[in-house]
Scaffold this motif. Structure first.
Motif, PDB file in Angstrom:
ATOM      1  N   THR A 108      34.927  10.093  57.444  1.00  0.00           N
ATOM      2  CA  THR A 108      35.125  10.988  58.534  1.00  0.00           C
ATOM      3  C   THR A 108      35.504  12.291  58.300  1.00  0.00           C
ATOM      4  O   THR A 108      36.103  13.152  59.258  1.00  0.00           O
ATOM      5  CB  THR A 108      36.162  10.233  59.456  1.00  0.00           C
ATOM      6  OG1 THR A 108      37.302   9.924  58.390  1.00  0.00           O
ATOM      7  CG2 THR A 108      35.870   8.780  59.642  1.00  0.00           C
ATOM      8  N   GLU A 151      37.327   3.105  58.405  1.00  0.00           N
ATOM      9  CA  GLU A 151      37.297   3.172  59.593  1.00  0.00           C
ATOM     10  C   GLU A 151      36.262   2.886  59.688  1.00  0.00           C
ATOM     11  O   GLU A 151      35.356   3.283  59.327  1.00  0.00           O
ATOM     12  CB  GLU A 151      37.962   4.998  60.713  1.00  0.00           C
ATOM     13  CG  GLU A 151      39.009   4.519  60.718  1.00  0.00           C
ATOM     14  CD  GLU A 151      39.568   6.176  61.501  1.00  0.00           C
ATOM     15  OE1 GLU A 151      37.962   6.671  61.397  1.00  0.00           O
ATOM     16  OE2 GLU A 151      40.233   6.164  61.870  1.00  0.00           O
ATOM     17  N   ARG A 209      34.419   4.595  64.681  1.00  0.00           N
ATOM     18  CA  ARG A 209      35.742   6.774  65.013  1.00  0.00           C
ATOM     19  C   ARG A 209      35.794   6.442  66.315  1.00  0.00           C
ATOM     20  O   ARG A 209      37.543   6.468  66.301  1.00  0.00           O
ATOM     21  CB  ARG A 209      34.876   7.723  64.764  1.00  0.00           C
ATOM     22  CG  ARG A 209      34.304   7.096  62.747  1.00  0.00           C
ATOM     23  CD  ARG A 209      33.803   8.491  62.039  1.00  0.00           C
ATOM     24  NE  ARG A 209      32.579   8.497  62.833  1.00  0.00           N
ATOM     25  CZ  ARG A 209      31.936  10.162  62.118  1.00  0.00           C
ATOM     26  NH1 ARG A 209      32.448  10.602  61.208  1.00  0.00           N
ATOM     27  NH2 ARG A 209      30.927  10.257  62.481  1.00  0.00           N
ATOM     28  N   GLU A 266      39.100   4.122  66.398  1.00  0.00           N
ATOM     29  CA  GLU A 266      39.542   3.840  65.164  1.00  0.00           C
ATOM     30  C   GLU A 266      40.251   2.155  64.584  1.00  0.00           C
ATOM     31  O   GLU A 266      41.263   2.177  64.326  1.00  0.00           O
ATOM     32  CB  GLU A 266      41.218   4.610  65.570  1.00  0.00           C
ATOM     33  CG  GLU A 266      40.399   6.504  65.887  1.00  0.00           C
ATOM     34  CD  GLU A 266      42.053   7.486  65.282  1.00  0.00           C
ATOM     35  OE1 GLU A 266      42.740   6.095  65.856  1.00  0.00           O
ATOM     36  OE2 GLU A 266      42.592   8.284  65.949  1.00  0.00           O
TER      37      GLU A 266
END
Length: 503
Positions: free
Chosen positions: A151, A403, A406, A409
């Protein structure tokens, strides 16, 4: 070609104009299907999310960039140029910037496609397009397998990096590692180094020996070997290392990517302890193949088939028709196979639709030629899928705090808890317990990972009444009879040639 914002009208206006065929998606398959059908005498509407046709494969720089040679960033540009000329010369109504959110079935020869449209900054308004047949050319989207650090800013999809270059003439970074699995990686790395990026390595999780198990597919498609040779020569020229049976298992950095960890993989794609090494970089372009965008088809009830790499594709007959009469598909929705296959299937579908609607489908010899070529290209696509199919051990890359979803979360640990502590045994139950897959992407990014962690191989075919985010104002503006799809037959992906394409 009539290039129009819309001639179909919003709620409260006159009854929308009816077409013989509506094509959803302006990539190679949709473009080939639309121009062929028009030349056979059908009234055709081509809906696409993008402003210009071409899809992901033939994505072009914005006009404001005044690119002098956009063809330099593409393979097989001449074929696209011919299709574009045929589109300009014909009677296809091109409805650009149309985001399809539902398809409504009245009967086998009466369909309404619902979309929203609006230029940047304008309020989106609803549009209806009526037609006697539907051709789904919705392309594909990238499959992502998560890992620690994915991420961080600077991590982009492999196809996304190529799109940035083709559409914006920008690079994702100065020093870019390309990783994942599939032949797209070679094309992406070749494009990046040619455009001036430093690519220290291409990290391929599978390898290329799998193609040797299907030599017939290679012999029947020598042009595919030639393409690989072109990309390989570019990598050799720029001294790009190619590491097979390896994967990026972690990304490091504070504010953005600073380095990646690469590890060797065993045959099940589990990292081999002691083989880790770091590569300094400021960007990572990563992707593990493509997933057919079949939401429209599955919501309409179209049957699916399992592909060799574990994804789902629409089941099609020899005429490219789905199990739902009146709905055809071409290109990646029937299985990922590349732009050339997409063009062949688009043309075949158009001929079959013309015959169904009472028009002459063209020379029989041409149909036989196209079917033979489709068979050769489809066999190569199946060989490609089998060679690069993800191994079952890739979840070993994940830490509990990694994660996975995304949008919401949701971590790998949260999903594992749902499975081990609360008894979830499939992706749907995990979604209910954790919200994984309930975000903006609706599971397109995390679906594969969630399903694997839940013990499955692929998310189930989703059937949603709305196939894309729709402003409430656009729904409210619909006439009462159109406010909801009848018979549960509406839904699907966005106008898709530009939403995936055969990169």
């Amino acid at each position: 070609m009539r290039d129009m914002a819309s001639e179909t009208g919003a709620a409260g206006s006159a009854e929308p104009e009816a077409y013989d065929l509506v094509v959803i998606g302006g990539g190679p398959a949709g473009l080939a299907g639309a121009v062929t059908a028009s030349e056979l005498g059908l009234r055709v509407a081509l809906l696409d999310l993008a402003e210009r046709v071409g899809g992901q494969f033939y994505r072009q720089p914005a006009a404001a960039l005044r690119a002098g040679r956009p063809e330099a960033l593409h393979h097989d540009w001449d074929a696209f140029a011919v299709l574009r000329e045929r589109l300009a010369a014909g009677g296809v109504t091109h409805l650009a910037r149309h985001h399809v959110w539902a398809v409504e079935r009245h009967d086998a020869t009466a369909w309404t496609v619902h979309a929203v449209t609006g230029a940047d900054g304008d309020e989106e308004r609803p549009v209806r397009v009526r037609a006697r047949a539907v051709l789904l050319a919705t392309g594909a989207y990238e499959r992502q397998l998560p890992f620690p650090g994915w991420t961080l800013p600077g991590v982009v999809g492999a196809g996304g990096a190529q799109a940035m270059l083709k559409a914006g003439l920008v690079l994702p970074g100065k020093r870019v590692v390309v990783a994942g699995s599939g032949p797209l990686l070679l094309a992406v790395a070749s494009s990046l180094v040619t455009a001036g990026a430093d690519v220290p390595a291409v990290i391929e999780a599978a390898g290329y020996l799998g193609y040797a198990r299907r030599p017939g597919a290679l012999v029947a498609n020598p042009h595919k070997l030639a393409e690989a040779a072109v990309h390989g020569a570019a990598l050799l020229r720029h001294r790009v290392a190619l590491r097979t049976r390896s994967a990026v298992t972690a990304v490091h950095g504070a504010e953005r990517v600073e380095a990646v960890t690469v590890a060797r993989l065993d045959p099940r794609w589990r990292p081999v302890p002691g083989t880790e090494r770091e590569i300094a970089c400021d960007a990572l372009a990563v992707g593990h193949g493509l997933v057919p965008a079949i939401d429209l088809g599955t919501t309409l009830g179209c049957a699916t088939r399992r592909t060799p790499d574990g994804t789902l594709a629409l089941a099609l007959d020899r005429r490219q028709e789905t199990s739902v009469r009146g709905v055809w598909a071409a290109g990646e929705p029937g299985g990922v196979g590349g732009a050339q296959l997409a063009c062949v299937e688009g043309e075949l579908a158009a001929m079959a639709i013309a015959a169904r609607l009472g028009r002459h489908p063209g020379p029989g010899g041409r149909v036989r030629q196209l079917r033979n070529r489709r068979g050769r290209l489809r066999r190569f696509g199946e060989a490609m899928a089998a060679a690069h199919a993800p191994g079952p051990g890739w979840p070993d890359w994940l830490r509990d705090d990694t994660e996975v979803c995304r949008c919401e979360e949701v971590s790998a640990g949260g999903i594992r808890e749902a499975v081990e502590e609360y008894g979830a045994r499939d992706a749907r139950t995990v979604k209910l317990l954790t919200r994984a897959g309930m975000g903006w992407c609706q599971g397109r990014t995390c679906g594969t990972a969630v399903s694997c962690l839940a013990g499955g191989a692929k998310p189930p075919a989703e059937r949603r009444p709305l196939g894309a985010p729709v402003p409430l104002g656009a729904l409210a503006a619909l006439a009462p009879a159109d406010g909801a799809a009848r018979g549960g037959a509406a839904g699907g992906d966005g106008a898709g040639g530009s939403a995936g394409g055969s990169a």
